[in-house]
Design a protein around this motif. Structure first.
Motif, PDB file in Angstrom:
ATOM      1  N   GLU A  80       5.607 -13.902  -4.522  1.00 58.20           N
ATOM      2  CA  GLU A  80       4.913 -12.776  -3.911  1.00 58.20           C
ATOM      3  C   GLU A  80       3.535 -12.564  -4.541  1.00 58.20           C
ATOM      4  OE1 GLU A  80       8.833 -10.165  -2.541  1.00 58.20           O
ATOM      5  OE2 GLU A  80       7.475  -9.369  -4.074  1.00 58.20           O
ATOM      6  N   ASP A  97       0.192 -12.390  -2.305  1.00 65.70           N
ATOM      7  CA  ASP A  97      -0.561 -11.136  -2.336  1.00 65.70           C
ATOM      8  C   ASP A  97      -1.955 -11.360  -2.916  1.00 65.70           C
ATOM      9  OD1 ASP A  97      -1.202  -8.459  -2.159  1.00 65.70           O
ATOM     10  OD2 ASP A  97      -0.181  -7.913  -4.011  1.00 65.70           O
ATOM     11  N   SER A 127       7.555 -12.146   2.829  1.00 65.90           N
ATOM     12  CA  SER A 127       6.324 -11.999   2.041  1.00 65.90           C
ATOM     13  C   SER A 127       5.293 -13.041   2.449  1.00 65.90           C
ATOM     14  CB  SER A 127       6.632 -12.096   0.539  1.00 65.90           C
ATOM     15  OG  SER A 127       7.263 -13.319   0.222  1.00 65.90           O
ATOM     16  N   SER A 183      15.947  -5.120  -7.553  1.00 68.72           N
ATOM     17  CA  SER A 183      14.600  -5.524  -7.980  1.00 68.72           C
ATOM     18  C   SER A 183      14.712  -6.394  -9.215  1.00 68.72           C
ATOM     19  CB  SER A 183      13.744  -4.289  -8.286  1.00 68.72           C
ATOM     20  OG  SER A 183      12.486  -4.669  -8.764  1.00 68.72           O
ATOM     21  N   ARG A 222       9.242 -12.903  -7.679  1.00 64.05           N
ATOM     22  CA  ARG A 222       8.079 -12.093  -8.045  1.00 64.05           C
ATOM     23  C   ARG A 222       6.801 -12.913  -8.032  1.00 64.05           C
ATOM     24  NH1 ARG A 222       7.466 -11.072 -14.228  1.00 64.05           N
ATOM     25  NH2 ARG A 222       6.771 -13.245 -13.953  1.00 64.05           N
ATOM     26  N   LYS A 229       3.925 -11.767   5.737  1.00 65.09           N
ATOM     27  CA  LYS A 229       3.134 -10.547   5.600  1.00 65.09           C
ATOM     28  C   LYS A 229       1.748 -10.835   5.046  1.00 65.09           C
ATOM     29  CE  LYS A 229       3.016  -6.241   2.909  1.00 65.09           C
ATOM     30  NZ  LYS A 229       3.750  -5.429   1.891  1.00 65.09           N
ATOM     31  N   SER A 257      13.519 -11.950   2.245  1.00 64.28           N
ATOM     32  CA  SER A 257      12.352 -11.386   1.576  1.00 64.28           C
ATOM     33  C   SER A 257      11.319 -12.471   1.255  1.00 64.28           C
ATOM     34  CB  SER A 257      12.777 -10.672   0.295  1.00 64.28           C
ATOM     35  OG  SER A 257      11.661 -10.170  -0.404  1.00 64.28           O
ATOM     36  N   SER A 316       9.357  -7.310  -4.647  1.00 63.39           N
ATOM     37  CA  SER A 316       9.667  -6.220  -3.724  1.00 63.39           C
ATOM     38  C   SER A 316      11.171  -5.948  -3.714  1.00 63.39           C
ATOM     39  CB  SER A 316       9.188  -6.563  -2.316  1.00 63.39           C
ATOM     40  OG  SER A 316       9.801  -7.759  -1.881  1.00 63.39           O
ATOM     41  N   GLU A 342       7.833  -5.992 -14.612  1.00 61.18           N
ATOM     42  CA  GLU A 342       6.402  -6.092 -14.344  1.00 61.18           C
ATOM     43  C   GLU A 342       5.727  -6.820 -15.489  1.00 61.18           C
ATOM     44  OE1 GLU A 342       3.143  -2.782 -14.448  1.00 61.18           O
ATOM     45  OE2 GLU A 342       3.998  -2.823 -12.431  1.00 61.18           O
TER      46      GLU A 342
END
Length: 420
Positions: A182, A186, A46, A3, A179, A49, A42, A27, A7
């Protein structure tokens, strides 16, 4: 599992007060692959998804001399924009800030050069590529504006590192942490919305890891912008507010998408999974692209309206077909006009309603602009005869002139509204 990046917490001075926005870590990566291939997978996953698998394409191999070379690590396309992805992963314990900055500079420049080479190959030819849904689709590279997107997988990038975009030259380029890639998907949950935002900022140098902050600034600017006024002809076409409410959709919405837009995703999946044959996959991709022009910020409101229609229509017990509709009339050039309907009968009986409503919208919208007709999409939800499924999705896609006359339009309007 791996990872990268910590954050991130943003404090946003929003119009409604201070907003706290948390951007989660990227993720976790699978341990079944080496770090580099896992980061590439990945990155594509993403986009599939939170966007749609049909807009994501796997890397293709090209024979070069005695060897084989991959053209990029993936491709994401929608609405005339093609993002060629190149991923670079740091598979080592981070060293000093200077050492990591040197690694980043070297690998970002290498990725940019690779992306430019792949774009040169793909941008001027037709090729069949494999989508993330596993289908072969012919893509005409000349129809797209190309962007190089470099994705960085790094466990601890140095602070205040801003990648140079000099290597990109005339090719628009964006460098993102995985990150942040994504985060965009998202937050928006629309491939078109992500690509239009990336196109908006491509070529502007940005501190690595600072994309959420840059996006937030763009969203605040959009929130302050004055909404565009529909031309008089389209405003008259929209009719009463309860039939087609005026809705101003920011290009970069501040509020993230959530599960309230799930119904629209289900509609997209239904269209994507309808059997049409391999020769028609390019047409399916174009239809999905047209649907994906529906603004991300409008999808929750549309979903709520359709759910309300479904509850109302499900209570109908008469012999006649009952239907409810919501019309989307966009500002010219921004999106595709659409009509969404819910009907009480199976599609075999309700189909004429969708056909008439879509033809009428297509005629009136493009006639009011007095320009060559583009596309119009009609979507209808009807009770399903299949097990474990309450509603079926059907679509009508009109493109270009239909030969409908003003007299034909009056007849259609009479059938739909009960008056000429």
């Amino acid at each position: 599992m791996s990872s990268p990046a910590h954050e991130l917490t943003l404090l946003v001075d929003a119009p409604d007060g201070l907003m706290v926005r948390r951007v989660p870590n990227a993720s976790l990566l699978s341990t079944d692959e080496e770090l580099g291939p896992a980061a590439e997978s990945s990155t594509r996953d993403s986009a599939a998804k939170w966007g749609l698998p049909d807009f994501v394409f796997l890397p293709e191999q090209q024979r070069q001399g005695s060897g084989v070379r991959e053209r990029g690590d993936g491709l994401v396309i929608a609405d005339g924009i093609a993002a060629l992805i190149q991923v670079k992963a740091r598979n080592a314990v981070p060293g000093s800030a200077e050492r990591e900055a040197s690694w980043l500079t070297s690998n970002i420049n290498k990725a940019t050069k690779q992306a430019k080479g792949s774009i040169r190959h793909l941008a001027h030819r037709r090729e069949k590529l494999t989508s993330a849904r596993g289908r072969r689709v012919e893509i005409d590279g000349a129809l797209y504006s190309w962007i190089a997107v470099v994705i960085v997988e790094h466990p601890q990038p140095p602070a205040d590192f801003t990648p140079s975009l000099e290597e990109a030259g005339s090719v628009p380029c964006v460098v993102l942490l995985r990150r942040d890639w994504e985060f965009l998907f998202d937050h928006l949950r629309s491939t078109r919305a992500v690509l239009h935002y990336i196109s908006r900022v491509a070529g502007e140098e940005q501190e690595l890891g600072g994309e959420p902050a840059r996006y937030t600034q763009a969203a605040l600017a959009d929130a302050d912008a004055q909404p565009k006024e529909l031309p008089d002809g389209l405003r008259r076409l929209a009719g009463p507010a309860q039939v087609a409410p005026v809705y101003s959709a920011p290009l970069a919405p501040l509020e993230p998408a959530d599960d309230s837009s799930m119904l629209f995703r289900i509609i997209l999946e239904d269209v994507a999974n309808t059997h049409i044959g391999e020769d028609s996959e390019s047409d399916r991709l174009e239809l999905l692209t047209a649907l994906d022009t529906l603004p991300a910020s409008y999808r929750p409101e549309l979903g709520a309206a359709l759910l309300k229609f479904m509850q109302s229509v499900a209570q109908h017990r008469g012999d006649k077909v009952r239907s409810e509709s919501r019309v989307f009339i966009p500002y010219p050039g921004d999106q595709v006009p659409m009509v969404f309907m819910v009907a009480s009968a199976h599609f075999s009986r309700a189909q004429p309603l969708l056909s008439m409503r879509t033809q009428l919208l297509h005629h009136e919208y493009w006639s009011s602009l007095q320009e060559s007709p583009g596309s119009t999409v009609g979507v209808m939800l009807t009770p399903s005869h299949q097990k474990n499924r309450a509603w079926d999705t059907s679509t009508i896609w009109l493109k270009g002139p239909t030969g409908l006359t003003q007299e034909d339009a009056r007849e259609l309007r009479k059938h739909i509204t009960g008056r000429i």
